[in-house]
Scaffold this active site. Structure first.
Site, PDB file in Angstrom:
ATOM      1  N   GLY A 145      80.059  45.611 -17.912  1.00  0.00           N
ATOM      2  CA  GLY A 145      79.474  46.235 -16.726  1.00  0.00           C
ATOM      3  C   GLY A 145      78.529  47.363 -17.103  1.00  0.00           C
ATOM      4  O   GLY A 145      78.506  48.413 -16.467  1.00  0.00           O
ATOM      5  N   ASN A 188      84.878  48.080 -18.349  1.00  0.00           N
ATOM      6  CA  ASN A 188      84.359  48.828 -17.212  1.00  0.00           C
ATOM      7  C   ASN A 188      83.967  47.945 -16.031  1.00  0.00           C
ATOM      8  O   ASN A 188      83.987  48.399 -14.890  1.00  0.00           O
ATOM      9  CB  ASN A 188      83.148  49.641 -17.681  1.00  0.00           C
ATOM     10  CG  ASN A 188      82.350  50.207 -16.535  1.00  0.00           C
ATOM     11  OD1 ASN A 188      82.793  51.131 -15.860  1.00  0.00           O
ATOM     12  ND2 ASN A 188      81.174  49.637 -16.295  1.00  0.00           N
ATOM     13  N   TYR A 217      92.408  46.524   0.213  1.00  0.00           N
ATOM     14  CA  TYR A 217      93.602  45.832  -0.268  1.00  0.00           C
ATOM     15  C   TYR A 217      93.383  45.157  -1.619  1.00  0.00           C
ATOM     16  O   TYR A 217      94.158  45.353  -2.560  1.00  0.00           O
ATOM     17  CB  TYR A 217      94.061  44.794   0.766  1.00  0.00           C
ATOM     18  CG  TYR A 217      94.526  45.417   2.054  1.00  0.00           C
ATOM     19  CD1 TYR A 217      95.781  46.015   2.150  1.00  0.00           C
ATOM     20  CD2 TYR A 217      93.700  45.431   3.181  1.00  0.00           C
ATOM     21  CE1 TYR A 217      96.207  46.599   3.332  1.00  0.00           C
ATOM     22  CE2 TYR A 217      94.115  46.018   4.364  1.00  0.00           C
ATOM     23  CZ  TYR A 217      95.367  46.611   4.435  1.00  0.00           C
ATOM     24  OH  TYR A 217      95.776  47.191   5.607  1.00  0.00           O
ATOM     25  N   ALA A 218      92.352  44.345  -1.718  1.00  0.00           N
ATOM     26  CA  ALA A 218      92.116  43.611  -2.963  1.00  0.00           C
ATOM     27  C   ALA A 218      91.737  44.565  -4.085  1.00  0.00           C
ATOM     28  O   ALA A 218      92.254  44.469  -5.201  1.00  0.00           O
ATOM     29  CB  ALA A 218      91.019  42.570  -2.754  1.00  0.00           C
ATOM     30  N   LYS A 244      93.169  47.194  -9.107  1.00  0.00           N
ATOM     31  CA  LYS A 244      93.111  48.369  -9.979  1.00  0.00           C
ATOM     32  C   LYS A 244      94.512  48.852 -10.365  1.00  0.00           C
ATOM     33  O   LYS A 244      94.711  49.401 -11.456  1.00  0.00           O
ATOM     34  CB  LYS A 244      92.317  49.489  -9.302  1.00  0.00           C
ATOM     35  CG  LYS A 244      90.821  49.190  -9.173  1.00  0.00           C
ATOM     36  CD  LYS A 244      90.179  48.915 -10.526  1.00  0.00           C
ATOM     37  CE  LYS A 244      88.674  48.763 -10.428  1.00  0.00           C
ATOM     38  NZ  LYS A 244      88.041  48.556 -11.749  1.00  0.00           N
TER      39      LYS A 244
END
Length: 246
Positions: free
Chosen positions: A13, A90, A155-156, A161
């Site tokens: 990323g 990342n 939520y996701a 994470k």
């Protein structure tokens, strides 16, 4: 003094935001930086900027959510530089928050494909090389993934994470004796493209320190965790949030 001289740092990323800032900082500190991302045009620009400054970088186009591409990323990195000392996982995505009944299955799966599956693929194939160099891994989670912090309807994103945090704990515990350090950062509200056109001043009101983080604020913490100054740290989950999660 270039504290990362002769080190090879792989950053996923790396074509925007925190990843870009970290790549530029690591290059300035002497690392050979592998820029991983999907945006070839932006990746080439960052690569060129780093090279023009007399530092070393190589862009590799890769969608880490595809296992074969993640495997190929590691192969190309080792072909180019011969080793991997630092891995900064990342890459991530945060799709719009909404009530759970309105969330599509596609958005849920896409979030996990990038935020956790992609990190797993890259780490899996990089680990043998990190082991050879007694290297270090830094994973990018979020305060949204902390057990004691819940806000909004992400939520996701929050669940993915939280998985990054626990994956980091497992890696740190199981591979410390093999010489690999694994730490995890948990940024708060960072002024990157992920915020879109949202009002920054409204977000800043939520931060005890009174401002949003800049990508460079996070990059400096990643550099510390990757450095010899953090040689006795592993399994750390470090909020970088200006006090938001307090």
């Amino acid at each position: 003094m270039k504290s990362f001289e002769n080190k090879v740092a792989l950053i996923t990323g790396a074509t925007s935001g925190i990843g870009e800032a970290t790549a530029r900082l690591f290059a300035n500190l002497g690392a050979n930086v592998v820029l991983c991302g999907r945006n070839t045009q932006k990746g080439r620009v960052i690569e060129s900027d780093i090279l023009k400054n007399g530092n070393e970088a190589c862009f590799i186009q890769c969608d880490i959510s595809k296992e074969e591409q993640a495997k190929n990323l590691i192969v190309k990195t080792v072909e180019k530089y011969g080793k991997i000392d630092i891995l900064f996982n990342n890459a991530g995505v945060m799709l719009p928050s909404m009530e759970i009944e309105r969330m599509s299955s596609e958005d849920w799966l896409k979030t996990f494909d990038i935020n956790i599956n992609g990190m797993f693929f890259v780490t899996k194939y990089a680990k043998p090389y990190l082991l050879k160099e007694k290297g270090t891994i830094i994973n990018n989670a979020s305060i949204a993934g902390l057990q004691y912090y819940a806000a909004g309807r992400s939520y996701a994103y929050s669940a993915s994470k939280a998985a990054v945090v626990q994956f980091s704990h497992q890696m740190a515990k199981n591979y410390a004796q093999e010489g690999i350090r694994v730490n995890c950062i948990a940024p708060g509200i960072v002024d990157t493209l992920i915020l879109g056109d949202r009002d920054r001043s409204e977000y800043a009101k939520r931060v005890p320190l009174g401002r949003l983080a800049e990508p460079e604020d996070v990059a400096k913490v990643v550099a510390f965790l990757a450095s010899d100054d953090a040689s006795y740290l592993t399994g750390v989950v470090l909020p970088i949030d200006g006090g938001v999660s307090l």
